[in-house]
Design a protein around this motif. Structure first.
Motif, PDB file in Angstrom:
ATOM      1  N   ALA A 121       0.776  -1.217  -0.063  1.00 54.28           N
ATOM      2  CA  ALA A 121       0.136  -0.040  -0.080  1.00 54.28           C
ATOM      3  C   ALA A 121       0.744   1.279  -0.156  1.00 54.28           C
ATOM      4  O   ALA A 121       2.046   1.284   0.563  1.00 54.28           O
ATOM      5  CB  ALA A 121      -0.788   0.091   1.329  1.00 54.28           C
ATOM      6  N   PRO A 122       0.373   2.462  -0.877  1.00 50.86           N
ATOM      7  CA  PRO A 122       1.158   3.517  -0.561  1.00 50.86           C
ATOM      8  C   PRO A 122       1.027   4.346   0.805  1.00 50.86           C
ATOM      9  O   PRO A 122       0.197   3.919   1.868  1.00 50.86           O
ATOM     10  CB  PRO A 122       0.319   4.718  -1.380  1.00 50.86           C
ATOM     11  CG  PRO A 122      -1.090   4.058  -1.534  1.00 50.86           C
ATOM     12  CD  PRO A 122      -1.008   2.553  -1.158  1.00 50.86           C
ATOM     13  N   THR A 123       2.300   4.955   1.177  1.00 53.15           N
ATOM     14  CA  THR A 123       2.686   5.650   2.307  1.00 53.15           C
ATOM     15  C   THR A 123       2.696   7.208   1.870  1.00 53.15           C
ATOM     16  O   THR A 123       2.966   7.211   0.761  1.00 53.15           O
ATOM     17  CB  THR A 123       3.838   5.245   3.232  1.00 53.15           C
ATOM     18  OG1 THR A 123       4.757   5.185   2.054  1.00 53.15           O
ATOM     19  CG2 THR A 123       3.549   3.712   3.577  1.00 53.15           C
ATOM     20  N   SER A 124       2.688   8.150   2.875  1.00 54.14           N
ATOM     21  CA  SER A 124       2.691   9.443   2.444  1.00 54.14           C
ATOM     22  C   SER A 124       3.905   9.950   3.293  1.00 54.14           C
ATOM     23  O   SER A 124       4.495   9.267   4.427  1.00 54.14           O
ATOM     24  CB  SER A 124       1.535  10.278   2.672  1.00 54.14           C
ATOM     25  OG  SER A 124       1.428  10.355   4.351  1.00 54.14           O
ATOM     26  N   ASP A 125       4.676  11.210   2.723  1.00 58.81           N
ATOM     27  CA  ASP A 125       5.751  11.864   3.528  1.00 58.81           C
ATOM     28  C   ASP A 125       5.211  12.920   4.494  1.00 58.81           C
ATOM     29  O   ASP A 125       6.078  13.751   5.195  1.00 58.81           O
ATOM     30  CB  ASP A 125       6.425  12.299   2.533  1.00 58.81           C
ATOM     31  CG  ASP A 125       5.927  13.612   1.892  1.00 58.81           C
ATOM     32  OD1 ASP A 125       4.720  13.738   1.688  1.00 58.81           O
ATOM     33  OD2 ASP A 125       6.726  14.208   1.173  1.00 58.81           O
ATOM     34  N   GLN A 126       3.856  13.174   4.617  1.00 63.03           N
ATOM     35  CA  GLN A 126       3.440  14.072   5.445  1.00 63.03           C
ATOM     36  C   GLN A 126       2.434  13.621   6.664  1.00 63.03           C
ATOM     37  O   GLN A 126       1.956  12.629   6.452  1.00 63.03           O
ATOM     38  CB  GLN A 126       2.464  15.048   4.835  1.00 63.03           C
ATOM     39  CG  GLN A 126       3.240  16.034   3.579  1.00 63.03           C
ATOM     40  CD  GLN A 126       4.103  16.852   4.353  1.00 63.03           C
ATOM     41  OE1 GLN A 126       3.865  17.581   5.208  1.00 63.03           O
ATOM     42  NE2 GLN A 126       5.415  16.929   3.781  1.00 63.03           N
ATOM     43  N   PRO A 127       2.546  14.097   7.862  1.00 62.48           N
ATOM     44  CA  PRO A 127       1.789  14.005   9.066  1.00 62.48           C
ATOM     45  C   PRO A 127       0.210  13.899   8.534  1.00 62.48           C
ATOM     46  O   PRO A 127      -0.017  15.022   7.950  1.00 62.48           O
ATOM     47  CB  PRO A 127       2.318  14.619  10.159  1.00 62.48           C
ATOM     48  CG  PRO A 127       2.800  15.726   9.651  1.00 62.48           C
ATOM     49  CD  PRO A 127       3.463  15.363   8.108  1.00 62.48           C
ATOM     50  N   VAL A 128      -0.420  13.346   9.280  1.00 63.24           N
ATOM     51  CA  VAL A 128      -1.938  13.625   9.020  1.00 63.24           C
ATOM     52  C   VAL A 128      -2.515  14.485  10.425  1.00 63.24           C
ATOM     53  O   VAL A 128      -2.165  14.102  11.504  1.00 63.24           O
ATOM     54  CB  VAL A 128      -2.691  12.473   9.062  1.00 63.24           C
ATOM     55  CG1 VAL A 128      -4.329  12.459   9.193  1.00 63.24           C
ATOM     56  CG2 VAL A 128      -2.231  11.498   8.080  1.00 63.24           C
ATOM     57  N   ARG A 129      -3.190  15.441  10.054  1.00 66.37           N
ATOM     58  CA  ARG A 129      -3.906  16.390  11.256  1.00 66.37           C
ATOM     59  C   ARG A 129      -5.367  16.170  10.863  1.00 66.37           C
ATOM     60  O   ARG A 129      -5.778  15.516   9.810  1.00 66.37           O
ATOM     61  CB  ARG A 129      -3.426  18.011  11.023  1.00 66.37           C
ATOM     62  CG  ARG A 129      -4.028  18.337   9.857  1.00 66.37           C
ATOM     63  CD  ARG A 129      -3.346  19.813   9.799  1.00 66.37           C
ATOM     64  NE  ARG A 129      -3.816  20.539   8.610  1.00 66.37           N
ATOM     65  CZ  ARG A 129      -5.031  21.272   8.279  1.00 66.37           C
ATOM     66  NH1 ARG A 129      -5.832  21.525   9.505  1.00 66.37           N
ATOM     67  NH2 ARG A 129      -5.491  21.834   7.505  1.00 66.37           N
ATOM     68  N   GLN A 130      -6.034  16.397  12.176  1.00 67.94           N
ATOM     69  CA  GLN A 130      -7.698  16.247  12.063  1.00 67.94           C
ATOM     70  C   GLN A 130      -8.306  17.434  11.979  1.00 67.94           C
ATOM     71  O   GLN A 130      -8.009  18.407  12.544  1.00 67.94           O
ATOM     72  CB  GLN A 130      -8.028  15.427  13.528  1.00 67.94           C
ATOM     73  CG  GLN A 130      -7.345  14.002  13.727  1.00 67.94           C
ATOM     74  CD  GLN A 130      -7.714  13.013  12.523  1.00 67.94           C
ATOM     75  OE1 GLN A 130      -9.016  12.824  11.932  1.00 67.94           O
ATOM     76  NE2 GLN A 130      -6.690  12.288  12.050  1.00 67.94           N
ATOM     77  N   LEU A 131      -9.015  17.696  11.130  1.00 74.12           N
ATOM     78  CA  LEU A 131      -9.897  18.658  10.790  1.00 74.12           C
ATOM     79  C   LEU A 131     -11.481  18.673  11.061  1.00 74.12           C
ATOM     80  O   LEU A 131     -11.981  17.507  10.437  1.00 74.12           O
ATOM     81  CB  LEU A 131      -9.984  18.983   9.120  1.00 74.12           C
ATOM     82  CG  LEU A 131     -10.459  20.428   8.542  1.00 74.12           C
ATOM     83  CD1 LEU A 131      -9.927  21.472   9.156  1.00 74.12           C
ATOM     84  CD2 LEU A 131     -10.742  20.357   7.109  1.00 74.12           C
ATOM     85  N   ASN A 132     -11.744  19.468  12.029  1.00 72.22           N
ATOM     86  CA  ASN A 132     -13.244  19.330  12.561  1.00 72.22           C
ATOM     87  C   ASN A 132     -14.245  20.371  11.514  1.00 72.22           C
ATOM     88  O   ASN A 132     -13.702  21.631  11.438  1.00 72.22           O
ATOM     89  CB  ASN A 132     -13.473  19.868  13.975  1.00 72.22           C
ATOM     90  CG  ASN A 132     -12.736  18.744  14.716  1.00 72.22           C
ATOM     91  OD1 ASN A 132     -13.031  17.524  14.717  1.00 72.22           O
ATOM     92  ND2 ASN A 132     -11.743  18.849  15.499  1.00 72.22           N
ATOM     93  N   ILE A 133     -15.065  19.897  10.978  1.00 73.42           N
ATOM     94  CA  ILE A 133     -16.023  20.626  10.273  1.00 73.42           C
ATOM     95  C   ILE A 133     -17.482  20.780  10.904  1.00 73.42           C
ATOM     96  O   ILE A 133     -17.894  19.434  11.551  1.00 73.42           O
ATOM     97  CB  ILE A 133     -16.171  20.430   9.028  1.00 73.42           C
ATOM     98  CG1 ILE A 133     -14.888  20.185   8.080  1.00 73.42           C
ATOM     99  CG2 ILE A 133     -17.275  21.060   8.144  1.00 73.42           C
ATOM    100  CD1 ILE A 133     -14.942  19.841   6.540  1.00 73.42           C
ATOM    101  N   PRO A 134     -17.849  21.866  11.313  1.00 75.91           N
ATOM    102  CA  PRO A 134     -19.173  21.736  12.028  1.00 75.91           C
ATOM    103  C   PRO A 134     -20.337  21.252  11.170  1.00 75.91           C
ATOM    104  O   PRO A 134     -20.504  21.113   9.990  1.00 75.91           O
ATOM    105  CB  PRO A 134     -19.732  23.425  11.932  1.00 75.91           C
ATOM    106  CG  PRO A 134     -18.322  24.252  11.889  1.00 75.91           C
ATOM    107  CD  PRO A 134     -17.582  23.167  11.028  1.00 75.91           C
ATOM    108  N   GLY A 135     -21.042  20.181  11.833  1.00 73.32           N
ATOM    109  CA  GLY A 135     -22.013  19.339  11.205  1.00 73.32           C
ATOM    110  C   GLY A 135     -21.669  18.207  10.876  1.00 73.32           C
ATOM    111  O   GLY A 135     -22.430  17.175  10.431  1.00 73.32           O
ATOM    112  N   VAL A 136     -20.285  17.895  10.854  1.00 73.45           N
ATOM    113  CA  VAL A 136     -19.766  16.345  10.430  1.00 73.45           C
ATOM    114  C   VAL A 136     -19.502  15.785  11.904  1.00 73.45           C
ATOM    115  O   VAL A 136     -18.568  16.243  12.629  1.00 73.45           O
ATOM    116  CB  VAL A 136     -18.356  16.521   9.544  1.00 73.45           C
ATOM    117  CG1 VAL A 136     -17.976  15.295   9.422  1.00 73.45           C
ATOM    118  CG2 VAL A 136     -19.036  17.154   8.359  1.00 73.45           C
ATOM    119  N   ALA A 137     -19.957  14.514  11.851  1.00 72.26           N
ATOM    120  CA  ALA A 137     -19.548  13.679  13.037  1.00 72.26           C
ATOM    121  C   ALA A 137     -18.256  13.614  13.511  1.00 72.26           C
ATOM    122  O   ALA A 137     -17.888  13.283  14.805  1.00 72.26           O
ATOM    123  CB  ALA A 137     -20.573  12.370  13.071  1.00 72.26           C
ATOM    124  N   GLY A 138     -17.630  13.182  12.616  1.00 72.28           N
ATOM    125  CA  GLY A 138     -16.015  13.179  12.936  1.00 72.28           C
ATOM    126  C   GLY A 138     -15.121  13.846  12.391  1.00 72.28           C
ATOM    127  O   GLY A 138     -15.439  14.617  11.458  1.00 72.28           O
TER     128      GLY A 138
END
Length: 190
Positions: A121-138
Motif C-alpha cells: 500500500a502507498p505511504t505518505s511523507d506528511q503527517p495527518v492532522r484532524q480537521l473538524n467541520i461543523p455538522g460532521v460527526a467525526g
C-alpha cells in the motif's frame, strides 16, 4: 433534550454539511466558491519516458482542478507528488474512508496498471492532522497545506506501457475544488 431531537439535530447538521459541500462543488455560494484553476482539465497528453540522466526512472505529470501531480517511477517504486497550485490548500489523507466521513471528503489515492503491479500500500511523507467541520460527526484526516508525496512499492510486469491512476480532492478553509477521480497518467517504461 429528548434523544429523538438530538438524533434529528445530528441528522440535520450532517445533511446541512453535505449540502454546503455539494453547493461548493457545483455553484458559487457565500463562504465558498467553485473554482477551476487555469490547469483544470489539463492532463498528460503523451506518455512520459525515461529520463536520459537516470535510465531506470520515468517521469510524467498532469494537472487538474487546482492540483499538479508529478509521478516518478523507479525500478521498485512509484512516487506521486500532489501539489496544490495555490497556498492554503490541503489534500485529504489516504486513510480517509472511500465515502468520506458523513459523506464529506475524497481520499487521496494512488494505484498502478499495465506495466506495473503494486506490492504494498502507498505511504505518505506528511503527517495527518484532524480537521473538524461543523455538522460532521467525526474529524477529517487531512495533510498540512501544500504538497504531499505518496510512495508505493511496485514490481514491473514486463510491459513497457504503464498507467499511474490518482484520485484526490483539494480544499482550503473556505473553498473546495472539484474532486478528481481516476485520473490516468501514462508512463512509458524502459
Amino acid at each position: 433534550m429528548p434523544a429523538s431531537n438530538v438524533s434529528s439535530g445530528r441528522t440535520a447538521a450532517r445533511l446541512m454539511a453535505a449540502a454546503v459541500l455539494l453547493l461548493c462543488a457545483t455553484a458559487p455560494v457565500t463562504g465558498c466558491s467553485r473554482e477551476r484553476s487555469p490547469s483544470a482539465g489539463r492532463a498528460a497528453s503523451d506518455p512520459a519516458t525515461s529520463d536520459p540522466a537516470t535510465s531506470d526512472q520515468a517521469t510524467a505529470g498532469a494537472a487538474q482542478n487546482g492540483v499538479q501531480v508529478t509521478v516518478v517511477v523507479s525500478a521498485d517504486a512509484v512516487r506521486a507528488t500532489f501539489r496544490p497550485e495555490r497556498p492554503g490548500f490541503h489534500l485529504y489523507s489516504i486513510g480517509l474512508p472511500v465515502d468520506g466521513i458523513d459523506g464529506v471528503g475524497v481520499p487521496t489515492e494512488l494505484a498502478v496498471k499495465g506495466g506495473l503491479r503494486a506490492t504494498a500500500a502507498p505511504t505518505s511523507d506528511q503527517p495527518v492532522r484532524q480537521l473538524n467541520i461543523p455538522g460532521v460527526a467525526g474529524a477529517l484526516p487531512v495533510y498540512p497545506d501544500g504538497p504531499v508525496t505518496l510512495t508505493m512499492p511496485v514490481a514491473r510486469t514486463g510491459s513497457p506501457d504503464a498507467q499511474v491512476v490518482v484520485s484526490y480532492g483539494a480544499c482550503s478553509t473556505t473553498t473546495c475544488l472539484l474532486p478528481v477521480s481516476g485520473l490516468v497518467i501514462p508512463v512509458r517504461l524502459r
